[in-house]
Scaffold this active site. Structure first.
Site, PDB file in Angstrom:
ATOM      1  CD  GLN A   1      -2.901  -0.873   2.072  1.00 45.11           C
ATOM      2  OE1 GLN A   1      -2.650  -1.321   3.380  1.00 45.11           O
ATOM      3  NE2 GLN A   1      -4.177  -0.003   2.156  1.00 45.11           N
TER       4      GLN A   1
ATOM      5  CG  LEU B   1      -5.803   3.508   5.134  1.00 49.79           C
ATOM      6  CD1 LEU B   1      -4.362   3.938   5.960  1.00 49.79           C
ATOM      7  CD2 LEU B   1      -6.481   4.846   5.587  1.00 49.79           C
TER       8      LEU B   1
ATOM      9  CG  HIS C   1      -8.431  -5.162   5.215  1.00 50.88           C
ATOM     10  ND1 HIS C   1      -9.581  -4.977   4.751  1.00 50.88           N
ATOM     11  CD2 HIS C   1      -7.327  -4.576   4.747  1.00 50.88           C
ATOM     12  CE1 HIS C   1      -9.240  -3.871   3.916  1.00 50.88           C
ATOM     13  NE2 HIS C   1      -8.044  -3.652   4.009  1.00 50.88           N
ATOM     14  CD  GLU C   2      -4.088  -3.987   6.469  1.00 49.49           C
ATOM     15  OE1 GLU C   2      -3.203  -3.983   5.619  1.00 49.49           O
ATOM     16  OE2 GLU C   2      -4.763  -3.341   6.934  1.00 49.49           O
TER      17      GLU C   2
ATOM     18  CG  HIS D   1      -3.816  -4.971   1.506  1.00 43.89           C
ATOM     19  ND1 HIS D   1      -4.327  -4.352   0.215  1.00 43.89           N
ATOM     20  CD2 HIS D   1      -4.570  -4.234   2.616  1.00 43.89           C
ATOM     21  CE1 HIS D   1      -5.353  -3.460   0.440  1.00 43.89           C
ATOM     22  NE2 HIS D   1      -5.274  -3.352   1.785  1.00 43.89           N
TER      23      HIS D   1
HETATM   24 ZN    ZN Z   1      -6.690  -2.272   2.761  1.00 42.38          ZN
END
Ligand code: ZN
Length: 188
Positions: free
Chosen positions: A51, A97, A138-139, A142
């Protein structure tokens, strides 16, 4: 420490499986500090390295700003792997984000067992439940190139598609620094 631009929906690095961390040097430690700063500046509670354009299996979590979790310490997960999922699942509204102002209910297991390395590359395995399990999943997604919007049924995507398109085109307002183009990959 410095703030790093956050990659957005559409950026290629968010769809790539992140590479394993083989050594933690001074640059990696600096990166982790910057990840915490970038996440907090954007009022986030979790952030994965891709991210901020870094192709490494690292994510950070800090849920201590959330009511009821004040005592939870900030955590760094290097080379994480979820090794067990509970059968019990629940829905929870998620945001990201990299996909600002978009929210959707996502069904996920309530508890997980996650293996990861700390900054000395010592291995740990912990059980996480509730909000920590939610954010960690969630992470972790990613790092596999998965975004929470992928779980929204095609038939329910409707408005979501317009919002995702607007983010990709950077035609919405951002309250924190974001990457400039879809090929953004920061070189360490
Ligand atoms: Zn995220």
């Amino acid at each position: 420490m410095s703030l790093l631009p956050i990659t957005l929906y559409g950026d290629k690095i968010l769809r790539k499986k992140a590479r394993k961390v083989k050594e933690v040097d001074i640059k990696t430690i600096e990166l982790i500090k910057n990840m915490f700063e970038t996440m907090r500046n954007a009022s986030g509670i979790g952030l994965a390295a891709n991210q901020i354009g870094i192709d490494k299996q690292i994510f950070v979590i800090d849920i201590s700003q959330v009511e009821g979790y004040e005592k939870t310490k900030p955590m760094v997960f290097i080379n994480p792997e979820i090794v067990e999922y509970s059968k019990e699942k629940d829905f929870f509204e998620e945001g990201c984000l990299s996909i600002p102002d978009v929210r959707a209910d996502v069904l996920r297991p309530q508890q997980i067992k996650i293996k990861y390395c700390d900054t000395d590359l010592n291995e740990h395995i912990i059980e996480a439940d509730d909000l920590l399990a939610r954010v960690a999943q969630h992470e972790y997604d990613h790092l596999l190139g998965i975004l929470f919007t992928d779980y929204v049924e095609e038939t329910e995507k409707g408005n979501l598609k317009n919002n995702l398109h607007a983010i990709r085109k950077r035609s919405v307002e951002f309250t924190y620094p974001v990457s400039e183009n879809i090929d953004y990959i920061l070189r360490l």
